[in-house]
Design a protein around this motif. Structure first.
Motif, PDB file in Angstrom:
ATOM      1  N   UNK A 136       0.681  -0.930  -0.384  1.00  0.00           N
ATOM      2  CA  UNK A 136       0.036   0.495   0.430  1.00  0.00           C
ATOM      3  C   UNK A 136       1.260   0.931   0.146  1.00  0.00           C
ATOM      4  N   UNK A 137       2.115   1.269   0.951  1.00  0.00           N
ATOM      5  CA  UNK A 137       2.581   2.509   1.204  1.00  0.00           C
ATOM      6  C   UNK A 137       3.642   2.938  -0.474  1.00  0.00           C
ATOM      7  N   UNK A 138       3.883   1.930  -1.076  1.00  0.00           N
ATOM      8  CA  UNK A 138       4.888   1.679  -1.963  1.00  0.00           C
ATOM      9  C   UNK A 138       3.939   2.364  -2.895  1.00  0.00           C
ATOM     10  N   UNK A 139       2.820   1.473  -3.768  1.00  0.00           N
ATOM     11  CA  UNK A 139       2.084   2.271  -4.273  1.00  0.00           C
ATOM     12  C   UNK A 139       0.967   3.642  -4.150  1.00  0.00           C
ATOM     13  N   UNK A 140       0.931   3.750  -3.471  1.00  0.00           N
ATOM     14  CA  UNK A 140       0.565   5.137  -2.934  1.00  0.00           C
ATOM     15  C   UNK A 140       1.687   6.170  -2.765  1.00  0.00           C
ATOM     16  N   UNK A 141       2.949   6.121  -3.108  1.00  0.00           N
ATOM     17  CA  UNK A 141       4.134   7.079  -2.981  1.00  0.00           C
ATOM     18  C   UNK A 141       4.587   7.179  -4.524  1.00  0.00           C
ATOM     19  N   UNK A 142       4.397   6.019  -5.454  1.00  0.00           N
ATOM     20  CA  UNK A 142       4.745   6.053  -6.839  1.00  0.00           C
ATOM     21  C   UNK A 142       2.997   6.212  -7.325  1.00  0.00           C
ATOM     22  N   UNK A 143       1.942   6.608  -7.277  1.00  0.00           N
ATOM     23  CA  UNK A 143       1.148   6.833  -7.783  1.00  0.00           C
ATOM     24  C   UNK A 143       1.012   8.772  -7.478  1.00  0.00           C
ATOM     25  N   UNK A 144       1.757   9.092  -6.080  1.00  0.00           N
ATOM     26  CA  UNK A 144       1.247  10.296  -5.970  1.00  0.00           C
ATOM     27  C   UNK A 144       3.173  11.142  -6.440  1.00  0.00           C
ATOM     28  N   UNK A 145       3.877  10.401  -6.813  1.00  0.00           N
ATOM     29  CA  UNK A 145       4.833  11.311  -6.931  1.00  0.00           C
ATOM     30  C   UNK A 145       4.741  11.086  -8.549  1.00  0.00           C
ATOM     31  N   UNK A 146       4.398   9.760  -9.396  1.00  0.00           N
ATOM     32  CA  UNK A 146       4.137  10.345 -10.415  1.00  0.00           C
ATOM     33  C   UNK A 146       2.387  11.669 -10.889  1.00  0.00           C
ATOM     34  N   UNK A 147       2.206  11.623 -10.441  1.00  0.00           N
ATOM     35  CA  UNK A 147       0.769  12.542 -10.556  1.00  0.00           C
ATOM     36  C   UNK A 147       1.185  13.687 -10.710  1.00  0.00           C
ATOM     37  N   UNK A 148       2.060  13.801  -9.505  1.00  0.00           N
ATOM     38  CA  UNK A 148       2.701  15.682  -8.899  1.00  0.00           C
ATOM     39  C   UNK A 148       3.922  16.035  -9.996  1.00  0.00           C
ATOM     40  N   UNK A 149       5.033  15.160 -10.493  1.00  0.00           N
ATOM     41  CA  UNK A 149       6.555  15.309 -11.066  1.00  0.00           C
ATOM     42  C   UNK A 149       5.877  14.911 -12.328  1.00  0.00           C
ATOM     43  N   UNK A 150       5.574  13.586 -12.677  1.00  0.00           N
ATOM     44  CA  UNK A 150       6.189  12.620 -13.893  1.00  0.00           C
ATOM     45  C   UNK A 150       4.333  13.348 -15.406  1.00  0.00           C
ATOM     46  N   UNK A 151       4.200  13.414 -15.415  1.00  0.00           N
ATOM     47  CA  UNK A 151       3.160  13.611 -16.111  1.00  0.00           C
ATOM     48  C   UNK A 151       3.230  14.944 -16.089  1.00  0.00           C
ATOM     49  N   UNK A 152       2.687  15.525 -18.217  1.00  0.00           N
ATOM     50  CA  UNK A 152       1.925  16.493 -18.064  1.00  0.00           C
ATOM     51  C   UNK A 152       1.178  17.385 -17.937  1.00  0.00           C
ATOM     52  N   UNK A 153      -0.170  16.096 -17.643  1.00  0.00           N
ATOM     53  CA  UNK A 153      -1.557  16.502 -17.341  1.00  0.00           C
ATOM     54  C   UNK A 153      -1.344  16.473 -15.597  1.00  0.00           C
ATOM     55  N   UNK A 154      -2.193  16.825 -15.081  1.00  0.00           N
ATOM     56  CA  UNK A 154      -2.275  17.268 -13.835  1.00  0.00           C
ATOM     57  C   UNK A 154      -3.350  16.836 -12.980  1.00  0.00           C
ATOM     58  N   UNK A 155      -4.424  15.696 -14.259  1.00  0.00           N
ATOM     59  CA  UNK A 155      -5.211  15.392 -13.928  1.00  0.00           C
ATOM     60  C   UNK A 155      -6.079  14.743 -12.450  1.00  0.00           C
ATOM     61  N   UNK A 156      -4.646  13.710 -12.400  1.00  0.00           N
ATOM     62  CA  UNK A 156      -5.008  13.003 -10.839  1.00  0.00           C
ATOM     63  C   UNK A 156      -5.409  11.691 -10.946  1.00  0.00           C
ATOM     64  N   UNK A 157      -5.883  11.028 -12.613  1.00  0.00           N
ATOM     65  CA  UNK A 157      -6.076  10.013 -12.991  1.00  0.00           C
ATOM     66  C   UNK A 157      -4.357   8.697 -12.409  1.00  0.00           C
ATOM     67  N   UNK A 158      -3.165   9.866 -12.763  1.00  0.00           N
ATOM     68  CA  UNK A 158      -2.245   9.137 -12.639  1.00  0.00           C
ATOM     69  C   UNK A 158      -2.423   8.438 -10.734  1.00  0.00           C
TER      70      UNK A 158
END
Length: 81
Positions: free
Chosen positions: A28-50
């Motif tokens: 749970x922790x790692x999946x939440x962390x990776x999803x949050x970091x990718x949504x914040x820093x990794x994607x151009x669109x910040x829709x929140x789906x990541x």
């Protein structure tokens, strides 16, 4: 945490503890962390789906790894002393 719990245990108990720790704590922790970091820093669109989709992919993968480790520990034969 898992290291301290399994420090003076047999190899079978170590694998069981590690499998449970992977399922309950790490996945749970790692999946939440990776999803949050990718949504914040990794994607151009910040829709929140990541932040929703990546944990849905990563959590079961790490969970399956933990289940595999748990089953390996449960099915392991006792060591002969």
């Amino acid at each position: 945490m898992a290291y301290k719990l399994s420090r003076h245990k047999s190899e079978k108990k170590k694998q069981i503890i590690l499998g449970i720790t992977l399922i309950v704590v790490v996945a749970p922790f790692l999946s939440w962390l990776v999803g949050g970091l990718y949504a914040t820093f990794g994607s151009i669109e910040t829709t929140g789906w990541a932040e929703i989709v990546y944990p849905m992919i990563i959590f079961p993968l790490i969970g399956l790894l933990g289940i595999g480790w748990l089953v390996k520990g449960v099915l392991k034969k006792k060591e002969a002393n």
